[in-house]
Design a protein around this motif. Sequence first.
Motif, PDB file in Angstrom:
ATOM      1  N   VAL A 116       0.847  -1.202   0.000  1.00 15.05           N
ATOM      2  CA  VAL A 116       0.000   0.000   0.000  1.00 15.05           C
ATOM      3  C   VAL A 116       0.882   1.252   0.000  1.00 15.05           C
ATOM      4  N   PHE A 117       1.995   1.184   0.743  1.00 12.59           N
ATOM      5  CA  PHE A 117       2.894   2.338   0.824  1.00 12.59           C
ATOM      6  C   PHE A 117       3.442   2.709  -0.553  1.00 12.59           C
ATOM      7  N   ARG A 118       3.789   1.681  -1.353  1.00 17.46           N
ATOM      8  CA  ARG A 118       4.325   1.945  -2.700  1.00 17.46           C
ATOM      9  C   ARG A 118       3.313   2.751  -3.530  1.00 17.46           C
ATOM     10  N   GLU A 119       2.031   2.341  -3.388  1.00 14.16           N
ATOM     11  CA  GLU A 119       0.963   3.043  -4.115  1.00 14.16           C
ATOM     12  C   GLU A 119       0.835   4.494  -3.614  1.00 14.16           C
ATOM     13  N   PHE A 120       0.889   4.642  -2.299  1.00 17.94           N
ATOM     14  CA  PHE A 120       0.807   5.971  -1.656  1.00 17.94           C
ATOM     15  C   PHE A 120       1.931   6.868  -2.173  1.00 17.94           C
ATOM     16  N   MET A 121       3.145   6.326  -2.112  1.00 13.78           N
ATOM     17  CA  MET A 121       4.348   7.070  -2.524  1.00 13.78           C
ATOM     18  C   MET A 121       4.226   7.474  -4.006  1.00 13.78           C
ATOM     19  N   GLN A 122       3.785   6.516  -4.836  1.00 17.06           N
ATOM     20  CA  GLN A 122       3.667   6.786  -6.275  1.00 17.06           C
ATOM     21  C   GLN A 122       2.625   7.882  -6.529  1.00 17.06           C
ATOM     22  N   ASN A 123       1.491   7.795  -5.812  1.00 18.43           N
ATOM     23  CA  ASN A 123       0.452   8.826  -5.954  1.00 18.43           C
ATOM     24  C   ASN A 123       0.992  10.201  -5.610  1.00 18.43           C
ATOM     25  N   ILE A 124       1.734  10.285  -4.510  1.00 15.58           N
ATOM     26  CA  ILE A 124       2.252  11.582  -4.057  1.00 15.58           C
ATOM     27  C   ILE A 124       3.239  12.132  -5.088  1.00 15.58           C
ATOM     28  N   ILE A 125       4.072  11.251  -5.645  1.00 17.63           N
ATOM     29  CA  ILE A 125       5.054  11.691  -6.647  1.00 17.63           C
ATOM     30  C   ILE A 125       4.332  12.112  -7.931  1.00 17.63           C
ATOM     31  N   ASP A 126       3.395  11.261  -8.406  1.00 15.20           N
ATOM     32  CA  ASP A 126       2.681  11.568  -9.655  1.00 15.20           C
ATOM     33  C   ASP A 126       1.937  12.898  -9.559  1.00 15.20           C
ATOM     34  N   GLN A 127       1.363  13.160  -8.373  1.00 12.47           N
ATOM     35  CA  GLN A 127       0.581  14.395  -8.227  1.00 12.47           C
ATOM     36  C   GLN A 127       1.449  15.598  -7.896  1.00 12.47           C
ATOM     37  N   GLY A 128       2.673  15.333  -7.479  1.00 16.44           N
ATOM     38  CA  GLY A 128       3.564  16.438  -7.092  1.00 16.44           C
ATOM     39  C   GLY A 128       3.073  17.170  -5.856  1.00 16.44           C
ATOM     40  N   ARG A 129       2.564  16.413  -4.879  1.00 15.07           N
ATOM     41  CA  ARG A 129       2.089  17.042  -3.626  1.00 15.07           C
ATOM     42  C   ARG A 129       3.289  17.290  -2.704  1.00 15.07           C
ATOM     43  N   LEU A 130       3.728  18.540  -2.682  1.00 14.06           N
ATOM     44  CA  LEU A 130       4.975  18.855  -1.987  1.00 14.06           C
ATOM     45  C   LEU A 130       4.808  18.940  -0.471  1.00 14.06           C
ATOM     46  N   ASN A 131       3.556  18.921   0.008  1.00 19.10           N
ATOM     47  CA  ASN A 131       3.357  19.058   1.461  1.00 19.10           C
ATOM     48  C   ASN A 131       3.069  17.718   2.148  1.00 19.10           C
ATOM     49  N   VAL A 132       3.356  16.607   1.464  1.00 15.96           N
ATOM     50  CA  VAL A 132       3.132  15.287   2.081  1.00 15.96           C
ATOM     51  C   VAL A 132       4.457  14.538   2.177  1.00 15.96           C
ATOM     52  N   ILE A 133       4.758  14.049   3.377  1.00 17.37           N
ATOM     53  CA  ILE A 133       5.961  13.225   3.568  1.00 17.37           C
ATOM     54  C   ILE A 133       5.508  11.793   3.878  1.00 17.37           C
ATOM     55  N   PRO A 134       5.641  10.879   2.910  1.00 17.74           N
ATOM     56  CA  PRO A 134       5.221   9.487   3.164  1.00 17.74           C
ATOM     57  C   PRO A 134       6.256   8.766   4.029  1.00 17.74           C
ATOM     58  N   ILE A 135       5.783   8.038   5.034  1.00 11.48           N
ATOM     59  CA  ILE A 135       6.690   7.327   5.953  1.00 11.48           C
ATOM     60  C   ILE A 135       6.244   5.865   6.050  1.00 11.48           C
ATOM     61  N   LEU A 136       7.146   4.960   5.689  1.00 10.38           N
ATOM     62  CA  LEU A 136       6.851   3.524   5.818  1.00 10.38           C
ATOM     63  C   LEU A 136       7.246   3.104   7.231  1.00 10.38           C
ATOM     64  N   ALA A 137       6.252   2.924   8.101  1.00  9.93           N
ATOM     65  CA  ALA A 137       6.548   2.584   9.503  1.00  9.93           C
ATOM     66  C   ALA A 137       5.281   2.061  10.160  1.00  9.93           C
ATOM     67  N   ASP A 138       5.473   1.462  11.334  1.00 10.01           N
ATOM     68  CA  ASP A 138       4.364   0.931  12.129  1.00 10.01           C
ATOM     69  C   ASP A 138       3.991   1.957  13.199  1.00 10.01           C
ATOM     70  N   ALA A 139       2.746   2.439  13.132  1.00 12.04           N
ATOM     71  CA  ALA A 139       2.298   3.490  14.059  1.00 12.04           C
ATOM     72  C   ALA A 139       2.325   3.044  15.523  1.00 12.04           C
ATOM     73  N   ARG A 140       2.402   1.739  15.768  1.00  7.80           N
ATOM     74  CA  ARG A 140       2.478   1.273  17.168  1.00  7.80           C
ATOM     75  C   ARG A 140       3.810   1.626  17.809  1.00  7.80           C
ATOM     76  N   TYR A 141       4.788   1.990  16.973  1.00  7.61           N
ATOM     77  CA  TYR A 141       6.127   2.295  17.493  1.00  7.61           C
ATOM     78  C   TYR A 141       6.542   3.701  17.031  1.00  7.61           C
ATOM     79  N   PRO A 142       6.029   4.731  17.710  1.00  5.53           N
ATOM     80  CA  PRO A 142       6.249   6.108  17.251  1.00  5.53           C
ATOM     81  C   PRO A 142       7.730   6.481  17.143  1.00  5.53           C
ATOM     82  N   GLU A 143       8.558   5.838  17.938  1.00  2.00           N
ATOM     83  CA  GLU A 143       9.994   6.186  17.898  1.00  2.00           C
ATOM     84  C   GLU A 143      10.644   5.819  16.561  1.00  2.00           C
ATOM     85  N   GLN A 144       9.955   4.951  15.752  1.00  2.00           N
ATOM     86  CA  GLN A 144      10.510   4.562  14.436  1.00  2.00           C
ATOM     87  C   GLN A 144      10.702   5.759  13.508  1.00  2.00           C
TER      88      GLN A 144
END
Length: 236
Positions: A116-144
């Motif tokens: 799903v992250f790959r799709e998210f990342m590709q969407n953000i790049i294709d659209q050129g949304r400069l205010n989104v930072i995609p992060i591949l991580a598990d939300a259960r571990y915020p320190e990641q």
Amino acid sequence: MSSVRAVDVKEHERFKGVYWIEFEDGSTRLATRNLTPGKRVYGEQLINLGGVEYRVWNPYRSKLGAAIMNKLEAMPISEGSKVLYLGAASGTTVSHVSDIVGLNGLIYGVEFSPRVFREFMQNIIDQGRLNVIPILADARYPEQYISLVKGVDVAYIDVAQPFQAKILADNADVYLVKGGYIILVIKAMSIDVTKEPSETFKREIDTIKERGFDIINMVHLEPYDVAHALVVGKRD
Ligand SMILES: C[S@@+](CC[C@H](N)C(=O)[O-])C[C@H]1O[C@@H](n2cnc3c(N)ncnc32)[C@H](O)[C@@H]1O
């Protein structure tokens, strides 16, 4: 896609950056102003009015959109907000939040499924949304993602997992600024199928309160999403 002509646009009565598009048959639809004109995210309708392009916000595809349709009273995301968004998926709701916060705002979008992250990342790049930072991580571990995320005004969670309220509060402890807001989407069935939705909603809300948040607003998301609620909270 509607063939009925859009005739007017009005800003939402309470939320800056959210709009009502009016059509010639008298119907209205929710929308945001497209930050990346000409680019669609999930097949939504693009509407040009007065030289501005809007994206229709489908409440059946976005729980924040559903909550606004259901008369949410407090929506703490506005122009310039910094948002930690947990459970970004392919970026449907993130894209509307990105339209609202604009280029003075920022969204840290956390997603833990690599596919799903790959799709998210590709969407953000294709659209050129400069205010989104995609992060591949598990939300259960915020320190990641501590090296990537700075203080945020709003922490939002829609991971459809058990203990969402706890995960959200754990992230808020690390990243939310003083006086910041949380938005919690509760999917009752994902949390515990053996319990009545109202029981699950209460348990998640109790967790939020125990962690020091006041509940500002809660709305159910029917008919757009069954057994879902969206809760807005604040911690001073
Ligand atoms: C219901 S979908 C989110 C939909 C999205 N919020 C929207 O409205 O466009 C839930 C997403 O959360 C992700 N997720 C589940 N558990 C997670 C976790 N612990 N950390 C990060 N992402 C998670 C799933 O992979 C899925 O993509």
